[in-house]
Design a protein around this motif. Structure first.
Motif, PDB file in Angstrom:
ATOM      1  N   UNK A   1       2.543   7.261  -5.170  1.00  0.00           N
ATOM      2  CA  UNK A   1       1.632   6.751  -6.189  1.00  0.00           C
ATOM      3  C   UNK A   1       2.040   5.411  -6.771  1.00  0.00           C
ATOM      4  N   UNK A   2       2.967   4.722  -6.129  1.00  0.00           N
ATOM      5  CA  UNK A   2       3.278   3.370  -6.530  1.00  0.00           C
ATOM      6  C   UNK A   2       4.354   3.241  -7.583  1.00  0.00           C
ATOM      7  N   UNK A   3       4.845   4.343  -8.161  1.00  0.00           N
ATOM      8  CA  UNK A   3       5.924   4.262  -9.129  1.00  0.00           C
ATOM      9  C   UNK A   3       6.626   5.603  -9.229  1.00  0.00           C
ATOM     10  N   UNK A   4       7.828   5.593  -9.768  1.00  0.00           N
ATOM     11  CA  UNK A   4       8.578   6.833  -9.958  1.00  0.00           C
ATOM     12  C   UNK A   4       8.164   7.459 -11.276  1.00  0.00           C
ATOM     13  N   UNK A   5       7.564   8.653 -11.270  1.00  0.00           N
ATOM     14  CA  UNK A   5       7.138   9.275 -12.523  1.00  0.00           C
ATOM     15  C   UNK A   5       8.341   9.598 -13.386  1.00  0.00           C
ATOM     16  N   UNK A   6       8.262   9.274 -14.666  1.00  0.00           N
ATOM     17  CA  UNK A   6       9.388   9.540 -15.560  1.00  0.00           C
ATOM     18  C   UNK A   6       8.979  10.458 -16.701  1.00  0.00           C
TER      19      UNK A   6
ATOM     20  N   UNK B   1       1.812  13.236  -9.662  1.00  0.00           N
ATOM     21  CA  UNK B   1       2.369  12.924  -8.351  1.00  0.00           C
ATOM     22  C   UNK B   1       2.224  14.116  -7.406  1.00  0.00           C
ATOM     23  N   UNK B   2       2.421  15.328  -7.928  1.00  0.00           N
ATOM     24  CA  UNK B   2       2.238  16.525  -7.117  1.00  0.00           C
ATOM     25  C   UNK B   2       0.765  16.660  -6.700  1.00  0.00           C
ATOM     26  N   UNK B   3      -0.154  16.440  -7.641  1.00  0.00           N
ATOM     27  CA  UNK B   3      -1.579  16.492  -7.309  1.00  0.00           C
ATOM     28  C   UNK B   3      -1.939  15.451  -6.257  1.00  0.00           C
ATOM     29  N   UNK B   4      -1.351  14.278  -6.380  1.00  0.00           N
ATOM     30  CA  UNK B   4      -1.609  13.210  -5.416  1.00  0.00           C
ATOM     31  C   UNK B   4      -1.133  13.614  -4.024  1.00  0.00           C
TER      32      UNK B   4
END
Length: 256
Positions: A7-12, A20-23
Motif C-alpha cells: 500500500x505504499x507505506x509501512x502502517x504504524x 493493509x490486511x484488507x488490501x
C-alpha cells in the motif's frame, strides 16, 4: 511482498495495519491463509491473526476453513463510493451502457482516470467474449488501454504530465512502450476523437474507446469502450454505436 509494496507505506497504527490486511485480501482472487497474509504484508502472524478476528466480528472478513477472504460488508461499502469527477456516474450511465451492449453484444467497460491508472466502474461481458482480467473496481495502467489513452489525452495538463512520467510495463508485444509513443497515441486520439487498443493489454482482444465529456466540454470525466475478439471481428463496425452512446451520455451529464 512487503507492506511497502502492498500500500505504499509501512502502517504504524492499528488502523493502518488493518487496512493493509484488507488490501492484501483484495489483491488475491483466492482466500488467503494467515501465513500468506503475513508474507504479503510483512507483519507477524500473531498480528495478522488478531486483526483478522477483529474484522470478522465487524463483517469485513469471513473465514473458509483456515483461509480468509473479504466479506459482504466490504462489498456494501464499495458500492456506496462515488468515484470520478462526475459523482454517481455508474448509476447514471447504466442505461446507456446496457443499450450499447444490447446493440452490439460485445464487452462494454466504463472507467475513470485515477492517477496513472484507469479504474473500472462498470462492465458488461459480451457473449463469447475473450478472456480479460478486468472487473468492476479493478485497475489497469492507463497507457495500456484504449480507455486510458482517451482519459489521458483529454485530461488536465498536470494529469498528462504525471502519466508521461510514469513507468511503462509491457503486457504484450503491442503495448505502448514509452512516453514518446504515448504522446503519439494521444495526438491520434485528439485528432480522431476516439482511441484504439489492438492487443496492447490482452492478446486476442481489440477495442475502441470514446470520451465522456465534462459539462463544460474541457476534459473527459470518464470513458466508455467496446472490446471484441481479434479473430473474426472488427471493432470499427461498432464505432458509430460507441460514439453515439458516448455523445448521448455526455449530453445527458451536461443537462444535470
Amino acid at each position: 511482498m512487503s507492506s511497502n509494496e502492498v500500500n505504499g507505506h509501512s502502517p504504524d497504527t492499528s488502523v493502518g495495519k488493518g487496512l493493509t490486511v484488507l488490501d492484501a485480501l483484495s489483491r488475491s482472487r483466492l482466500p488467503l491463509g494467515v501465513s500468506d497474509i503475513a508474507s504479503r504484508t510483512g507483519m507477524a502472524k500473531s498480528t495478522v491473526h488478531r486483526l483478522l478476528n477483529a474484522m470478522i466480528v465487524h463483517g469485513y472478513v469471513s473465514k473458509e476453513g483456515e483461509r480468509y477472504l473479504l466479506a459482504e460488508r466490504v462489498f456494501e461499502l464499495g458500492h456506496r463510493v462515488q468515484v470520478g469527477p462526475a459523482k454517481g456516474l455508474r448509476e447514471f450511465a447504466a442505461p446507456y451502457v446496457a443499450d450499447l451492449f444490447a446493440a452490439t453484444r460485445q464487452t462494454i467497460h466504463l472507467a475513470v482516470l485515477s492517477g496513472t491508472e484507469i479504474l473500472y466502474i462498470d462492465k458488461i461481458s459480451g457473449v463469447g467474449a475473450p478472456k480479460m482480467a478486468t472487473r468492476i473496481g479493478g485497475r489497469r495502467p492507463a497507457y495500456a488501454t484504449g480507455l486510458g489513452k482517451v482519459l489521458v489525452a483529454f485530461a488536465p495538463a498536470a494529469e498528462v504530465k504525471r502519466n508521461l512520467e510514469g513507468k511503462f510495463r509491457r503486457f504484450t508485444a503491442y503495448t505502448v512502450p514509452d512516453a514518446q509513443r504515448m504522446l503519439q497515441s494521444m495526438a491520434r486520439v485528439r485528432e480522431t476523437g476516439f482511441a484504439t487498443d489492438n492487443e496492447e493489454s490482452f492478446l486476442g482482444v481489440t477495442c475502441l474507446a470514446a470520451p465522456i465529456w465534462s459539462p463544460d466540454g474541457t476534459r473527459a470525466v470518464a470513458a466508455i469502450s467496446l472490446s471484441c475478439p481479434v479473430a473474426g471481428h472488427s471493432p470499427s463496425r461498432f464505432k458509430t454505436a460507441l460514439m453515439g452512446t458516448a455523445d448521448q451520455l455526455s449530453a445527458a451529464l451536461s443537462q444535470g
